[in-house]
Design a protein around this motif. Structure first.
Motif, PDB file in Angstrom:
ATOM      1  N   LEU A  32       0.833  -1.202   0.000  1.00 24.54           N
ATOM      2  CA  LEU A  32       0.000   0.000   0.000  1.00 24.54           C
ATOM      3  C   LEU A  32       0.869   1.255   0.000  1.00 24.54           C
ATOM      4  O   LEU A  32       0.607   2.192  -0.758  1.00 24.54           O
ATOM      5  CB  LEU A  32      -0.930   0.008   1.214  1.00 24.54           C
ATOM      6  CG  LEU A  32      -1.826   1.240   1.266  1.00 24.54           C
ATOM      7  CD1 LEU A  32      -3.200   0.901   0.718  1.00 24.54           C
ATOM      8  CD2 LEU A  32      -1.944   1.762   2.667  1.00 24.54           C
ATOM      9  N   GLU A  35       2.474   1.801  -3.370  1.00 22.34           N
ATOM     10  CA  GLU A  35       1.489   2.346  -4.306  1.00 22.34           C
ATOM     11  C   GLU A  35       1.179   3.810  -3.983  1.00 22.34           C
ATOM     12  O   GLU A  35       1.020   4.630  -4.887  1.00 22.34           O
ATOM     13  CB  GLU A  35       0.211   1.511  -4.282  1.00 22.34           C
ATOM     14  CG  GLU A  35      -0.759   1.931  -5.360  1.00 22.34           C
ATOM     15  CD  GLU A  35      -1.984   1.034  -5.454  1.00 22.34           C
ATOM     16  OE1 GLU A  35      -2.981   1.495  -6.042  1.00 22.34           O
ATOM     17  OE2 GLU A  35      -1.952  -0.104  -4.949  1.00 22.34           O
ATOM     18  N   ASN A  66      -6.724   1.586  -2.893  1.00 23.08           N
ATOM     19  CA  ASN A  66      -7.061   0.345  -2.180  1.00 23.08           C
ATOM     20  C   ASN A  66      -7.986   0.547  -0.981  1.00 23.08           C
ATOM     21  O   ASN A  66      -7.656   0.179   0.144  1.00 23.08           O
ATOM     22  CB  ASN A  66      -5.786  -0.356  -1.722  1.00 23.08           C
ATOM     23  CG  ASN A  66      -4.895  -0.770  -2.864  1.00 23.08           C
ATOM     24  OD1 ASN A  66      -5.364  -0.988  -3.967  1.00 23.08           O
ATOM     25  ND2 ASN A  66      -3.617  -0.866  -2.615  1.00 23.08           N
TER      26      ASN A  66
END
Length: 96
Positions: A32, A35, A66
């Motif tokens: 995460l 990203e 996400n």
């Protein structure tokens, strides 16, 4: 290419997200954050990507990540990351 900055409250958001993933799944947290970094670099190159959230606050934009939303605005040729929040939160209340 513009640059990006992370507001103090957004930094606190990132700390809370990191704590969550430290307790549950470090690998998913690392993905995460990788990203997140890539999206911030893309925002610096293309500052108007993402969705407009003018109905919440003028010039507010958001980019999905996400299940989270990276809220930002552009100022003087740079991107300021304002918040990183769970997309299920009451978004209007965050910026009231």
């Amino acid at each position: 290419m513009s640059r990006f900055t992370i507001a103090p409250v957004a930094s606190q958001d990132l700390d809370r997200i990191a704590e969550y993933f430290l307790e549950r799944n470090i690998d998913a947290g690392e993905r995460l954050f990788q990203e997140f970094n890539q999206k911030c670099l893309n925002l610096a190159r293309f500052p108007n990507m993402g969705r407009s959230y003018d109905h919440i606050r003028p010039d507010l934009r958001g980019l999905p990540l996400n299940g989270y939303i990276i809220f930002y605005q552009t100022r003087n040729g740079s991107v300021e990351i304002l918040r990183i929040v769970n997309a299920r939160q009451d978004l209007e209340a965050l910026f009231a």
